[in-house]
Design a protein around this motif. Structure first.
Motif, PDB file in Angstrom:
ATOM      1  N   TYR A   1       0.812  -1.217   0.000  1.00 11.35           N
ATOM      2  CA  TYR A   1       0.000   0.000   0.000  1.00 11.35           C
ATOM      3  C   TYR A   1       0.851   1.276   0.000  1.00 11.35           C
ATOM      4  O   TYR A   1       0.713   2.113  -0.881  1.00 11.35           O
ATOM      5  N   CYS A   2       1.720   1.430   1.001  1.00 16.01           N
ATOM      6  CA  CYS A   2       2.453   2.692   1.152  1.00 16.01           C
ATOM      7  C   CYS A   2       3.856   2.641   0.541  1.00 16.01           C
ATOM      8  O   CYS A   2       4.552   3.643   0.490  1.00 16.01           O
ATOM      9  N   LYS A   3       4.291   1.457   0.122  1.00 15.88           N
ATOM     10  CA  LYS A   3       5.598   1.248  -0.522  1.00 15.88           C
ATOM     11  C   LYS A   3       6.797   1.455   0.411  1.00 15.88           C
ATOM     12  O   LYS A   3       7.930   1.489  -0.050  1.00 15.88           O
ATOM     13  N   ASN A   4       6.545   1.612   1.707  1.00 14.23           N
ATOM     14  CA  ASN A   4       7.673   1.709   2.651  1.00 14.23           C
ATOM     15  C   ASN A   4       8.383   0.370   2.739  1.00 14.23           C
ATOM     16  O   ASN A   4       7.773  -0.685   2.557  1.00 14.23           O
ATOM     17  N   LYS A   5       9.692   0.425   3.057  1.00 11.99           N
ATOM     18  CA  LYS A   5      10.498  -0.791   3.172  1.00 11.99           C
ATOM     19  C   LYS A   5      10.047  -1.630   4.366  1.00 11.99           C
ATOM     20  O   LYS A   5       9.770  -1.104   5.436  1.00 11.99           O
TER      21      LYS A   5
END
Length: 179
Positions: free
Chosen positions: A67-71
């Motif tokens: 969803y947020c593409k954070n690692k």
């Protein structure tokens, strides 16, 4: 046929590794291990089933939240691989099913302790208490009196050594290591 058991043990271990990752994240923060269900710690979105498959999801998502593409920390992948591999190795080493269950339970708790300690420099008392209770029950049900006497003496000696190191380390070793 043995290969099927080894694959089963690896998959089972990686599933437990996924659960261990949740404990590693939530226990030090005093969060519930029941609610909410698996979610991204950054955006809070609930993970779908396919986003929660050990090892495979991490690789498909390239280590990022859908969803947020954070690692997503690499620790999640490592713990799942370590637990899967540990289950296979303990399966190969165990003399019987009871011994295997004992070793698997200990390995899961010790993996949890290790990664919490590495990330937060603490060892939750809940995990120490569980280890003490389970270790005592396993020892009492699977050991002779001679074995127990040696185990108690060894435990006291190890405690004394760890306490001495703690007292002389000038804060470089935490008390969790003594516990």
């Amino acid at each position: 046929m043995k290969e099927v058991y080894l694959i089963f043990m690896f998959i089972t271990g990686s599933i437990f590794g996924s659960f261990i990752n949740m404990l590693i994240y939530r226990l030090p923060k005093n969060l519930s291990i029941i609610h909410p269900p698996s979610h991204c710690p950054t955006c809070g979105k609930k993970l779908k089933f396919w986003q929660n498959i050990p090892i495979i999801s991490y690789l498909i998502l390239k280590g990022r939240c859908y969803y947020c593409k954070n690692k997503i920390p690499i620790r999640y992948l490592l713990v799942e691989i370590i637990c899967g591999t540990t289950f296979v190795l303990l399966y190969l080493k165990a003399k019987n099913h009871i011994e295997l269950i004992h070793m698997l339970i200990f390995s899961l708790i010790l993996t949890t302790v290790t990664f919490i300690d590495l990330e937060h420099l603490i060892i939750p008392d809940e995990l120490n208490i569980v280890l003490l209770i389970i270790g005592s029950v396993f020892s009492l049900t699977n050991s002779s009196i001679t074995d127990l006497k040696g185990a108690v003496i060894g435990g006291i000696a190890a405690l004394a050594i760890m306490l001495a190191i703690y007292l002389t380390s000038k804060g470089k070793m935490g008390f969790g290591d003594v516990k």
